[in-house]
Design an enzyme around this catalytic site. Sequence first.
Site, PDB file in Angstrom:
ATOM      1  N   TRP A  90       0.968  -1.155   0.132  1.00 56.11           N
ATOM      2  CA  TRP A  90       0.016  -0.095  -0.126  1.00 56.11           C
ATOM      3  C   TRP A  90       0.752   1.277  -0.051  1.00 56.11           C
ATOM      4  CZ3 TRP A  90      -4.271  -1.457   4.090  1.00 56.11           C
ATOM      5  CH2 TRP A  90      -5.170  -2.538   3.751  1.00 56.11           C
TER       6      TRP A  90
ATOM      7  N   GLU B 171       4.688  -9.104 -13.094  1.00 55.63           N
ATOM      8  CA  GLU B 171       3.210  -9.828 -12.484  1.00 55.63           C
ATOM      9  C   GLU B 171       2.294  -9.547 -13.673  1.00 55.63           C
ATOM     10  OE1 GLU B 171      -0.108 -10.221  -9.111  1.00 55.63           O
ATOM     11  OE2 GLU B 171       0.844  -8.014  -9.592  1.00 55.63           O
TER      12      GLU B 171
ATOM     13  N   ARG C 153      10.997  -7.364  -8.887  1.00 55.02           N
ATOM     14  CA  ARG C 153       9.663  -8.046  -9.405  1.00 55.02           C
ATOM     15  C   ARG C 153       8.635  -6.625  -9.452  1.00 55.02           C
ATOM     16  NH1 ARG C 153       4.312  -8.070  -6.952  1.00 55.02           N
ATOM     17  NH2 ARG C 153       3.129 -10.058  -7.746  1.00 55.02           N
TER      18      ARG C 153
ATOM     19  N   ASN D 179       2.353   1.080 -10.514  1.00 54.56           N
ATOM     20  CA  ASN D 179       1.006   0.968 -11.118  1.00 54.56           C
ATOM     21  C   ASN D 179      -0.074   1.883 -10.326  1.00 54.56           C
ATOM     22  OD1 ASN D 179      -1.705   0.335 -12.770  1.00 54.56           O
ATOM     23  ND2 ASN D 179      -2.162  -0.586 -10.828  1.00 54.56           N
TER      24      ASN D 179
ATOM     25  N   LYS E 116       0.520  -5.898 -15.410  1.00 52.80           N
ATOM     26  CA  LYS E 116      -0.617  -5.928 -16.554  1.00 52.80           C
ATOM     27  C   LYS E 116      -1.188  -4.603 -16.506  1.00 52.80           C
ATOM     28  CE  LYS E 116      -4.704  -8.654 -16.468  1.00 52.80           C
ATOM     29  NZ  LYS E 116      -5.185  -9.922 -16.049  1.00 52.80           N
ATOM     30  N   HIS E 117      -1.287  -4.118 -15.408  1.00 51.97           N
ATOM     31  CA  HIS E 117      -2.152  -2.937 -15.230  1.00 51.97           C
ATOM     32  C   HIS E 117      -1.404  -1.554 -15.801  1.00 51.97           C
ATOM     33  CE1 HIS E 117      -5.517  -5.329 -13.037  1.00 51.97           C
ATOM     34  NE2 HIS E 117      -4.237  -5.995 -12.485  1.00 51.97           N
TER      35      HIS E 117
ATOM     36  N   ASP F 277      -4.714   4.746  -9.462  1.00 54.99           N
ATOM     37  CA  ASP F 277      -3.941   4.440 -10.585  1.00 54.99           C
ATOM     38  C   ASP F 277      -3.150   5.673 -11.144  1.00 54.99           C
ATOM     39  OD1 ASP F 277      -3.890   1.839 -12.366  1.00 54.99           O
ATOM     40  OD2 ASP F 277      -3.627   3.668 -13.741  1.00 54.99           O
TER      41      ASP F 277
ATOM     42  N   ASP G 174      -0.770 -13.836  -3.536  1.00 55.36           N
ATOM     43  CA  ASP G 174      -2.097 -13.789  -4.195  1.00 55.36           C
ATOM     44  C   ASP G 174      -2.937 -15.002  -4.441  1.00 55.36           C
ATOM     45  OD1 ASP G 174      -1.734 -10.885  -4.414  1.00 55.36           O
ATOM     46  OD2 ASP G 174      -0.382 -10.757  -6.023  1.00 55.36           O
TER      47      ASP G 174
ATOM     48  N   ARG H  30      -0.611 -15.670   3.805  1.00 57.62           N
ATOM     49  CA  ARG H  30       0.415 -14.837   4.331  1.00 57.62           C
ATOM     50  C   ARG H  30       0.983 -15.049   5.723  1.00 57.62           C
ATOM     51  NH1 ARG H  30      -1.903  -9.386   1.353  1.00 57.62           N
ATOM     52  NH2 ARG H  30      -2.122 -10.248  -0.718  1.00 57.62           N
TER      53      ARG H  30
ATOM     54  N   ASP I 127       5.097  -5.491  -9.342  1.00 58.57           N
ATOM     55  CA  ASP I 127       3.571  -5.644  -9.165  1.00 58.57           C
ATOM     56  C   ASP I 127       2.876  -5.071 -10.125  1.00 58.57           C
ATOM     57  OD1 ASP I 127       1.918  -6.569  -6.917  1.00 58.57           O
ATOM     58  OD2 ASP I 127       1.148  -4.595  -6.897  1.00 58.57           O
TER      59      ASP I 127
END
Length: 521
Positions: free
Chosen positions: A102, A245, A219, A140, A224-225, A190, A313, A360, A221
């Site tokens: 976050w 991802e 990595r 993102n 794709k977004h 976004d 996830d 988690r 996150d």
Amino acid sequence: MFHLILLVSIKFIGFTLAATADQWRGRSIYQVITDRYALPEGADTNACNVTAQTWCGGTWRTIQDNLDYIQNAGFTAIWISPVSQNYEGPRTTYGDPYHGYWIADASQLNTRFGTSDDLKALSAELHRRGMYLMVDIVANNVMSTSITTNFSTYMFKDPSQYHPYCPIDWNNLTSIQNCWLGDTSVPLPDVNTQDPTVASTYGSWIQNLVQEYDIDGLRIDGAKHVQASFWPSFCESAGVFCMGEVMDTNITLTSSYQQAMDSILNYPLYYAIVQGFTIPGPGNMSDVSTVMGQIQNSFKDPTILGNFLENQDVPRWHSVSVDPQSLMNAMVLTFMSDGIPILYYGQEQYVDGSGDPYNRGPLWTTGYQKTPAYNLTATLNKLRNYLVNNTTWAQSRTQVLHMTSQGLAIMKGNVVTIVTNIGSPPQNTSMYAYTPWPNSFSSNDILSCKQWAVGSNGSVEVEYSKGGTPIILVPDDILEASGLCRVAGDSSTSDVSNGGRLRINVPIAVTFLGVLLLLIM
Ligand SMILES: *[C@@H]1O[C@H](CO)[C@@H](O)[C@H](O)[C@H]1NC(C)=O
Ligand SMILES: *[C@@H]1O[C@H](CO)[C@@H](O)[C@H](O)[C@H]1NC(C)=O
Ligand SMILES: *[C@@H]1O[C@H](CO)[C@@H](O)[C@H](O)[C@H]1NC(C)=O
Ligand SMILES: *[C@@H]1O[C@H](CO)[C@@H](O)[C@H](O)[C@H]1NC(C)=O
Ligand SMILES: *[C@@H]1O[C@H](CO)[C@@H](O)[C@H](O)[C@H]1NC(C)=O
Ligand SMILES: *[C@@H]1O[C@H](CO)[C@@H](O)[C@H](O)[C@H]1NC(C)=O
Ligand SMILES: *[C@@H]1O[C@H](CO)[C@@H](O)[C@H](O)[C@H]1NC(C)=O
Ligand SMILES: *[C@@H]1O[C@H](CO)[C@@H](O)[C@H](O)[C@H]1NC(C)=O
Ligand SMILES: *[C@@H]1O[C@H](CO)[C@@H](O)[C@H](O)[C@H]1NC(C)=O
Ligand SMILES: CC(=O)N[C@H]1CO[C@H](CO)[C@@H](O)[C@@H]1O
């Protein structure tokens, strides 16, 4: 110790040059959620309440203090959860940001997990051990508790640096990329990555972060977004290996992201493995071999995709498939086929958890045991590290030798791997494959440390009268040079040895009578 020194020297050769895709190809990654991996000495190991969705006490320092557990399993890299500053404020509907995703001000470190010196010390210690540091980053989106956010304390302060609020229409790629993840109680604004100022700010930010902490890979996150076109210059600024991802089964879409960055997490293979190996499950082995074929045909370089069975996830494997042999077989496939294996902390301890936040949980409650899955991991890494360093195995492509509804035989380099989805109960069934090996060639299963006969026409056969264990066949020279299956001082023999038995062909029966006797006992 010898190979440690070699690993360190490799790191020194490339010290000022950041780690590239070529250098990552042979790595093996252990994924950690910083808050959940290890506690400081003396802390209460029973205090972590997973349901409460709050911090449990892990830090960069406690990872550093507990690297032996990871390195002893043969890993040559770790991936840690995001290090940037997160939302600080009243608890939300989904608790506190113990996971690190976050983001508020990306340009600051998350002091919950330590100081700048702590993160540098972790990085230095990994490098001292010849290991790489992969850091999870989120570009993102940021996080908020309202769709009308005051961004004055964020790295991007101007509302125009964000796409306007809209909920995602999951059937529309533009919407997936420009609308907001999260929901109205915890929206994830976004970031407008199409804005040139935003893109250049991100470029200098990632360059600084990588250099400051000597990070070896990222990595990414939610890759794709973001429009794929954003990533090439971002990753160039980072100057290190990028693995994104892209959570999707669509081969066209996922493979297009490997044009934009080095690598992506191998979600297509993950979903296929779930179809093929979970017990109970559809047992669709043909999905696995079909998807492996599609990956080979569509991806720029399948050998650097990130193979995994679990992450923060998706459900823990143990929650979708309780039979321990299904984990063993699926794990073997992720390590022995094309790609960089990634193991999510706790997978080696059969930790369960059907989804966020239960996937988690803390690792310390397991006692860091040498479970059969931990030992299997150590064996797989030992073989893989040997092959990577001493052969062209890592660059070679996986070939499917044979597929049935119950099994899959593959070959990569000079290693034949046979996996099955029948699970632990013995079955009167067998699996064979034709290898390029000559008749009466001497191969060895490194998981049972038993010699294996190659029959006429290069055939190898496994039968499952003692249950469905995986088999990894290597020629004598690999067995000897890798140090696997040595009686004295070897830590990795016979962990999953109740398995396949040789079915012997008449012409080689005499030659292998001794082996057969051994196997029958
Ligand atoms: C754990 O947290 C949940 C949610 O906050 C709470 O309902 C539960 O009582 C807590 N359990 C313990 C043992 O404290
Ligand atoms: C946002 O917060 C800052 C600092 O708290 C404040 O100075 C500013 O007026 C706020 N902006 C808006 C539009 O509310
Ligand atoms: C897809 O989403 C974008 C962004 O929300 C929107 O502008 C566009 O109209 C949508 N396209 C379709 C076909 O719904
Ligand atoms: C897969 O992704 C491509 C590229 O985004 C898209 O054109 C295609 O429609 C998708 N296929 C399916 C079945 O969703
Ligand atoms: C198994 O996978 C194949 C290939 O992906 C697919 O065509 C087929 O429909 C699947 N079968 C079942 C029963 O799900
Ligand atoms: C590579 O092979 C040499 C010679 O057999 C061996 O000493 C070394 O440990 C191997 N490297 C790895 C990483 O296993
Ligand atoms: C195993 O299967 C074979 C062929 O289907 C059959 O001939 C044999 O009797 C079976 N053995 C046992 C122990 O069931
Ligand atoms: C020999 O092996 C090939 C595959 O390598 C296979 O197609 C063929 O059927 C085998 N022949 C016999 C007689 O088993
Ligand atoms: C795992 O390997 C260790 C040696 O490294 C051994 O002591 C232990 O018994 C093994 N555990 C299992 C479950 O086989
Ligand atoms: C990581 C590692 O062990 N690297 C060594 C692999 O083997 C070559 C020689 O074949 C050495 O130069 C590397 O240091």
